[in-house]
Design a protein around this motif. Structure first.
Motif, PDB file in Angstrom:
ATOM      1  N   LEU A   1       0.815  -1.218   0.000  1.00  0.00           N
ATOM      2  CA  LEU A   1       0.000   0.000   0.000  1.00  0.00           C
ATOM      3  C   LEU A   1       0.845   1.262   0.000  1.00  0.00           C
ATOM      4  CD1 LEU A   1      -3.004  -0.826   2.358  1.00  0.00           C
ATOM      5  CD2 LEU A   1      -2.790  -1.091  -0.122  1.00  0.00           C
ATOM      6  N   ARG A   2       2.076   1.192   0.485  1.00  0.00           N
ATOM      7  CA  ARG A   2       2.945   2.376   0.463  1.00  0.00           C
ATOM      8  C   ARG A   2       3.284   2.815  -0.960  1.00  0.00           C
ATOM      9  NH1 ARG A   2       5.022   0.252   5.462  1.00  0.00           N
ATOM     10  NH2 ARG A   2       6.487  -1.137   4.381  1.00  0.00           N
ATOM     11  N   LEU A   3       3.157   1.890  -1.919  1.00  0.00           N
ATOM     12  CA  LEU A   3       3.442   2.221  -3.318  1.00  0.00           C
ATOM     13  C   LEU A   3       2.200   2.684  -4.079  1.00  0.00           C
ATOM     14  CD1 LEU A   3       5.754  -0.756  -4.372  1.00  0.00           C
ATOM     15  CD2 LEU A   3       6.448   1.593  -3.861  1.00  0.00           C
ATOM     16  N   VAL A   4       1.031   2.468  -3.506  1.00  0.00           N
ATOM     17  CA  VAL A   4      -0.230   2.610  -4.234  1.00  0.00           C
ATOM     18  C   VAL A   4      -0.771   4.036  -4.132  1.00  0.00           C
ATOM     19  CG1 VAL A   4      -2.645   1.832  -4.281  1.00  0.00           C
ATOM     20  CG2 VAL A   4      -0.790   0.173  -3.973  1.00  0.00           C
ATOM     21  N   ASP A   5      -1.392   4.491  -5.227  1.00  0.00           N
ATOM     22  CA  ASP A   5      -2.040   5.805  -5.249  1.00  0.00           C
ATOM     23  C   ASP A   5      -3.545   5.698  -5.062  1.00  0.00           C
ATOM     24  OD1 ASP A   5       0.296   7.587  -6.077  1.00  0.00           O
ATOM     25  OD2 ASP A   5       0.329   6.073  -7.647  1.00  0.00           O
ATOM     26  N   VAL A   6      -4.168   4.703  -5.725  1.00  0.00           N
ATOM     27  CA  VAL A   6      -5.622   4.537  -5.670  1.00  0.00           C
ATOM     28  C   VAL A   6      -5.936   3.109  -5.242  1.00  0.00           C
ATOM     29  CG1 VAL A   6      -7.803   4.669  -6.932  1.00  0.00           C
ATOM     30  CG2 VAL A   6      -5.927   6.239  -7.505  1.00  0.00           C
ATOM     31  N   LEU A   7      -6.692   2.982  -4.162  1.00  0.00           N
ATOM     32  CA  LEU A   7      -7.070   1.674  -3.631  1.00  0.00           C
ATOM     33  C   LEU A   7      -8.556   1.446  -3.886  1.00  0.00           C
ATOM     34  CD1 LEU A   7      -5.977  -0.733  -1.899  1.00  0.00           C
ATOM     35  CD2 LEU A   7      -6.995   0.432   0.074  1.00  0.00           C
ATOM     36  N   LEU A   8      -8.865   0.348  -4.585  1.00  0.00           N
ATOM     37  CA  LEU A   8     -10.257  -0.023  -4.837  1.00  0.00           C
ATOM     38  C   LEU A   8     -10.596  -1.246  -3.991  1.00  0.00           C
ATOM     39  CD1 LEU A   8      -8.829   0.549  -7.986  1.00  0.00           C
ATOM     40  CD2 LEU A   8     -11.271   0.938  -8.343  1.00  0.00           C
ATOM     41  N   LEU A   9     -11.729  -1.191  -3.315  1.00  0.00           N
ATOM     42  CA  LEU A   9     -12.114  -2.307  -2.459  1.00  0.00           C
ATOM     43  C   LEU A   9     -13.594  -2.227  -2.126  1.00  0.00           C
ATOM     44  CD1 LEU A   9     -10.781  -1.657   1.184  1.00  0.00           C
ATOM     45  CD2 LEU A   9     -11.189   0.123  -0.500  1.00  0.00           C
ATOM     46  N   THR A  10     -14.122  -3.328  -1.587  1.00  0.00           N
ATOM     47  CA  THR A  10     -15.502  -3.374  -1.111  1.00  0.00           C
ATOM     48  C   THR A  10     -15.502  -3.238   0.406  1.00  0.00           C
ATOM     49  OG1 THR A  10     -15.531  -5.773  -0.796  1.00  0.00           O
ATOM     50  CG2 THR A  10     -16.069  -4.941  -3.011  1.00  0.00           C
ATOM     51  N   GLU A  11     -16.693  -3.064   0.976  1.00  0.00           N
ATOM     52  CA  GLU A  11     -16.793  -2.954   2.430  1.00  0.00           C
ATOM     53  C   GLU A  11     -16.269  -4.212   3.116  1.00  0.00           C
ATOM     54  OE1 GLU A  11     -20.515  -0.159   3.518  1.00  0.00           O
ATOM     55  OE2 GLU A  11     -21.030  -1.844   2.183  1.00  0.00           O
ATOM     56  N   ASP A  12     -16.531  -5.381   2.551  1.00  0.00           N
ATOM     57  CA  ASP A  12     -16.071  -6.636   3.145  1.00  0.00           C
ATOM     58  C   ASP A  12     -14.558  -6.762   3.142  1.00  0.00           C
ATOM     59  OD1 ASP A  12     -18.684  -7.383   3.567  1.00  0.00           O
ATOM     60  OD2 ASP A  12     -18.811  -8.612   1.747  1.00  0.00           O
ATOM     61  N   GLU A  13     -13.893  -6.036   2.250  1.00  0.00           N
ATOM     62  CA  GLU A  13     -12.444  -6.162   2.100  1.00  0.00           C
ATOM     63  C   GLU A  13     -11.645  -5.177   2.953  1.00  0.00           C
ATOM     64  OE1 GLU A  13     -13.069  -7.678  -2.500  1.00  0.00           O
ATOM     65  OE2 GLU A  13     -12.214  -5.694  -2.114  1.00  0.00           O
ATOM     66  N   ILE A  14     -12.329  -4.255   3.621  1.00  0.00           N
ATOM     67  CA  ILE A  14     -11.614  -3.283   4.458  1.00  0.00           C
ATOM     68  C   ILE A  14     -10.776  -3.993   5.509  1.00  0.00           C
ATOM     69  CG2 ILE A  14     -11.895  -1.425   6.154  1.00  0.00           C
ATOM     70  CD1 ILE A  14     -14.418  -0.577   4.641  1.00  0.00           C
ATOM     71  N   ALA A  15     -11.320  -5.058   6.088  1.00  0.00           N
ATOM     72  CA  ALA A  15     -10.625  -5.776   7.162  1.00  0.00           C
ATOM     73  C   ALA A  15      -9.317  -6.398   6.700  1.00  0.00           C
ATOM     74  CB  ALA A  15     -11.538  -6.854   7.741  1.00  0.00           C
ATOM     75  N   PHE A  16      -9.130  -6.582   5.399  1.00  0.00           N
ATOM     76  CA  PHE A  16      -7.890  -7.169   4.891  1.00  0.00           C
ATOM     77  C   PHE A  16      -6.736  -6.176   4.899  1.00  0.00           C
ATOM     78  CE2 PHE A  16     -10.689 -10.003   1.995  1.00  0.00           C
ATOM     79  CZ  PHE A  16     -10.991 -10.813   3.077  1.00  0.00           C
ATOM     80  N   VAL A  17      -7.045  -4.882   4.951  1.00  0.00           N
ATOM     81  CA  VAL A  17      -5.986  -3.869   4.834  1.00  0.00           C
ATOM     82  C   VAL A  17      -5.899  -2.947   6.051  1.00  0.00           C
ATOM     83  CG1 VAL A  17      -5.998  -3.866   2.310  1.00  0.00           C
ATOM     84  CG2 VAL A  17      -7.562  -2.344   3.523  1.00  0.00           C
ATOM     85  N   ALA A  18      -6.943  -2.918   6.902  1.00  0.00           N
ATOM     86  CA  ALA A  18      -6.938  -2.016   8.050  1.00  0.00           C
ATOM     87  C   ALA A  18      -8.078  -2.384   8.990  1.00  0.00           C
ATOM     88  CB  ALA A  18      -7.099  -0.562   7.592  1.00  0.00           C
ATOM     89  N   HIS A  19      -8.046  -1.775  10.186  1.00  0.00           N
ATOM     90  CA  HIS A  19      -9.154  -1.994  11.123  1.00  0.00           C
ATOM     91  C   HIS A  19     -10.431  -1.337  10.597  1.00  0.00           C
ATOM     92  CE1 HIS A  19      -6.552  -3.852  14.035  1.00  0.00           C
ATOM     93  NE2 HIS A  19      -5.759  -2.785  14.074  1.00  0.00           N
ATOM     94  N   ASP A  20     -10.273  -0.150  10.025  1.00  0.00           N
ATOM     95  CA  ASP A  20     -11.391   0.580   9.446  1.00  0.00           C
ATOM     96  C   ASP A  20     -10.823   1.634   8.504  1.00  0.00           C
ATOM     97  OD1 ASP A  20     -10.501   2.707  11.125  1.00  0.00           O
ATOM     98  OD2 ASP A  20     -11.850   2.061  12.711  1.00  0.00           O
ATOM     99  N   LEU A  21     -11.714   2.396   7.863  1.00  0.00           N
ATOM    100  CA  LEU A  21     -11.246   3.387   6.895  1.00  0.00           C
ATOM    101  C   LEU A  21     -10.397   4.480   7.547  1.00  0.00           C
ATOM    102  CD1 LEU A  21     -14.362   3.872   4.569  1.00  0.00           C
ATOM    103  CD2 LEU A  21     -12.213   2.675   4.050  1.00  0.00           C
ATOM    104  N   ARG A  22     -10.750   4.876   8.761  1.00  0.00           N
ATOM    105  CA  ARG A  22      -9.965   5.914   9.440  1.00  0.00           C
ATOM    106  C   ARG A  22      -8.545   5.426   9.694  1.00  0.00           C
ATOM    107  NH1 ARG A  22     -12.577   8.714  14.607  1.00  0.00           N
ATOM    108  NH2 ARG A  22     -14.007   9.305  12.920  1.00  0.00           N
TER     109      ARG A  22
END
Length: 324
Positions: A196-217
């Motif tokens: 993610l440190r290399l990425v500019d735009v992250l596309l995901l669904t609500e179910d996939e948030i947990a794979f990258v963080a605790h929440d959007l904040r």
């Protein structure tokens, strides 16, 4: 490695997309779900179609982007099917590898249109490790945007390509779009953060948030450079970028089949950003692609064209001109 004489060159560096990995053959069966052990039924339909990033590639081509595909297909019937399909679509496949005795990533999709829902059964392609070649580096050099599906990080034979591409991208300035996908939970969080440190735009669904963080904040706190595109299905999408938090409503259509809609959505969003549309219009154009996709069966070669998106936008009075 096999190469195609029909590979086309880019028309301009500002209109080019390079995809990395996730080249999939979909075997689509329309059935009655659930399918239990010992059960027998005759499928209502059977189709073979390009899936995964192939859908993103074909949708991007339909929107008018030049596209180069990095990765691998197998030296088998599914691989040759995808290889020829991409060549026919005018995709640059010079850096696409087909190693001897390898197999193609294949997904069996069982869908029930009457009740809704899908079951996906798949196996990643097997074969020798794919390296990061000089041809792959040249394609990245010529690119205006890079698209990486999360599935790519889990295909073992692509490890050399991925590591080489990430090392190259860490030293270059390219706009990178990353689609999380449902299986990214198989990676350690440290590896996810590294990507993610290399990425500019992250596309995901609500179910996939947990794979990258605790929440959007939490995601925004740890990766403030990200523009986040949250795909909400029939509710449209939500875009968080800098201080902007924008909900973009969907376009209501009758849902026939949702397979591949997210992959096509990504292509339309990337196209819209490359053409300089506002964030709100990028979301609307991507939503239109998603709506047009679910209004028909399957994805792959069935993805909507830019003309079809224009007709849908005009029919719903969205006031967006896709002419470029």
């Amino acid at each position: 490695m096999k190469e195609a004489n029909a590979a086309r060159s880019y028309s301009s560096p500002g209109n080019t997309l390079v995809t990395i990995g996730d080249l999939v053959l979909d075997v689509l069966l329309e059935v009655q779900l659930p399918v239990g052990a010992g059960g027998h039924q005759t499928a209502r339909s059977l189709r073979y179609e390009a899936g995964g990033a192939c859908t993103t590639i074909l949708a991007a081509r339909g929107m008018g982007l030049d596209v180069a595909a990095l990765g691998a297909v197998g030296d088998d019937l599914p691989g040759r099917f995808l290889f020829e399909l991409l060549v026919e679509a005018g995709v640059d496949i010079v850096a696409l590898q087909m190693l001897p005795d390898s197999t193609t990533t294949t997904v069996l999709s069982l869908s029930d249109r009457q009740q809704g829902g899908h079951v996906f059964l798949g196996r990643y392609g097997q074969g020798g490790v794919i390296d990061f070649s000089d041809m792959a580096a040249q394609r990245l050099t010529d690119a205006a945007a890079i698209f990486i599906p999360g599935y790519t990080l889990l295909e073992e034979r692509l490890a050399g390509l991925v590591e080489g591409a990430f090392a190259w991208l860490a030293l270059q300035s390219r706009r990178i779009y990353f689609d999380v996908g449902p299986f990214l939970g198989g990676l350690q969080r440290d590896r996810v953060d590294e990507v993610l440190r290399l990425v500019d735009v992250l596309l995901l669904t609500e179910d996939e948030i947990a794979f990258v963080a605790h929440d959007l904040r939490d995601l925004q706190r740890r990766h403030p450079q990200l523009s986040i595109v949250l795909k909400l299905g029939e509710r449209g999408c939500r875009i968080l970028s800098g201080g902007t938090d924008l909900h973009v409503p969907s376009i209501a259509v009758e849902v026939i089949d949702t397979i591949g809609a997210g992959d096509a959505f990504a292509a339309a969003f990337i196209w819209a950003e490359l053409q300089g549309h506002s964030l709100a219009d990028c979301g609307t154009i991507a939503n239109a692609m998603g709506a047009a996709s679910v209004g028909r069966a399957g994805a792959g070669r069935n993805v909507p064209s830019r003309a079809e998106l224009q007709a849908l936008l005009d029919a719903h009075n969205r006031g967006i001109d896709l002419t470029c």
